[in-house]
Design a protein around this motif. Structure first.
Motif, PDB file in Angstrom:
ATOM      1  N   LEU A   9      16.824  36.162 137.677  1.00  0.00           N
ATOM      2  CA  LEU A   9      18.244  35.907 137.932  1.00  0.00           C
ATOM      3  C   LEU A   9      18.739  36.771 139.094  1.00  0.00           C
ATOM      4  N   LYS A  10      18.354  38.054 139.099  1.00  0.00           N
ATOM      5  CA  LYS A  10      18.720  38.951 140.193  1.00  0.00           C
ATOM      6  C   LYS A  10      18.168  38.448 141.522  1.00  0.00           C
ATOM      7  N   GLU A  11      16.938  37.965 141.474  1.00  0.00           N
ATOM      8  CA  GLU A  11      16.286  37.450 142.678  1.00  0.00           C
ATOM      9  C   GLU A  11      17.053  36.269 143.252  1.00  0.00           C
ATOM     10  N   TRP A  12      17.423  35.326 142.384  1.00  0.00           N
ATOM     11  CA  TRP A  12      18.186  34.162 142.842  1.00  0.00           C
ATOM     12  C   TRP A  12      19.555  34.598 143.401  1.00  0.00           C
ATOM     13  N   GLN A  13      20.175  35.564 142.724  1.00  0.00           N
ATOM     14  CA  GLN A  13      21.481  36.030 143.181  1.00  0.00           C
ATOM     15  C   GLN A  13      21.366  36.712 144.545  1.00  0.00           C
ATOM     16  N   ARG A  14      20.332  37.513 144.718  1.00  0.00           N
ATOM     17  CA  ARG A  14      20.102  38.227 145.979  1.00  0.00           C
ATOM     18  C   ARG A  14      19.840  37.273 147.139  1.00  0.00           C
ATOM     19  N   ASP A  15      19.096  36.211 146.872  1.00  0.00           N
ATOM     20  CA  ASP A  15      18.695  35.285 147.924  1.00  0.00           C
ATOM     21  C   ASP A  15      19.681  34.128 148.118  1.00  0.00           C
ATOM     22  N   GLY A  16      20.816  34.193 147.432  1.00  0.00           N
ATOM     23  CA  GLY A  16      21.803  33.131 147.579  1.00  0.00           C
ATOM     24  C   GLY A  16      21.403  31.826 146.921  1.00  0.00           C
TER      25      GLY A  16
END
Length: 240
Positions: free
Chosen positions: A64-71
């Motif tokens: 989830l953090k990864e998706w949030q970071r990468d838009g």
């Protein structure tokens, strides 16, 4: 109809959620780990994601953090876990998760969370997919069909009505063929199989109405049909 991605390392949970959401008319994609989820997110651009927290390669909160970071967190995400702490749920919500469901997931809570997620933002217009089954226009329908397409209530009801006489005559012939020499358990399973097939056929594959007619809670009905080897999808196809 929405495109929903289910990410969970437990095959049984993936299958159950796929069956229930599929019967609701959604197209369901399955991923058993974070890597598969990344590919599915990239290729299909799901309208909603059901994401398990504890997975063997990368946990759901990290993904989830990864998706949030990468838009890439452009769709509602509902987290799932049977072992998460309150802190984990709060963290996931802070990152951007829409909701958190604790396993075992109650059917009504699941459907409510999915409905809330899909109505949070306008659902994109999608070309009509080939119908695997006709879905009742009853929005209280319980189920997790793949590629289903919803029919208008008038069309559905008329077809269901026309199919009723055939549905009523079939069980009589099947019951007549039952052997009283069978062991009790086998005889009971054979009876229940005919019983549920009759109601599925009569109700055009609507799991909501079958649950109402048989007096079973819908999650129990899914498990019973799976145990008996009754494929509800083929009865829904007959209602097309």
């Amino acid at each position: 109809m929405a495109n929903i991605l289910v990410v969970d390392d437990e095959m049984g949970i993936r299958e159950l959620l796929s069956e229930i959401l599929g019967d609701e008319g959604h197209v369901v994609q399955l991923a058993e780990n974070a890597q598969q989820a990344r590919l599915a997110r990239q290729e299909a651009k799901p309208d909603l994601v059901l994401l398990d927290i504890w997975m063997p390669d990368t946990d759901g909160v990290t993904l989830l953090k990864e998706w949030q970071r990468d838009g890439l967190l452009t769709m509602p995400v509902i987290m799932m876990s049977g072992h998460a702490t309150i802190d984990t749920a709060v963290e996931a919500t802070r990152i951007g998760a829409l909701n958190f469901l604790e396993k075992p997931i109650a059917l009504q809570k699941l459907l409510k969370a999915v409905q809330q997620g899909l109505t949070r933002t306008p659902e994109p217009v999608r070309p009509a997919a080939p119908a695997l089954r006709v879905i009742s226009s009853d929005h209280n329908h319980p189920s997790l069909t793949q590629g289903g397409i919803q029919a208008s209530s008038g069309t559905f009801e008329s077809r269901q009505f026309n199919a009723a006489p055939a549905a009523a005559s079939a069980p009589a012939n099947q019951f007549a063929s039952l052997s009283f020499d069978l062991p009790l358990r086998e005889a009971r399973d054979a009876f229940e199989r005919i019983y549920f097939e009759y109601h599925l056929n009569r109700e055009g594959g609507s799991m909501t109405r079958v649950a109402e007619k048989t007096g079973l809670e819908r999650t129990h009905l899914y498990r019973k049909l799976k145990q008996l080897g009754v494929e509800s999808v083929k009865y829904a196809k007959r209602g097309e």
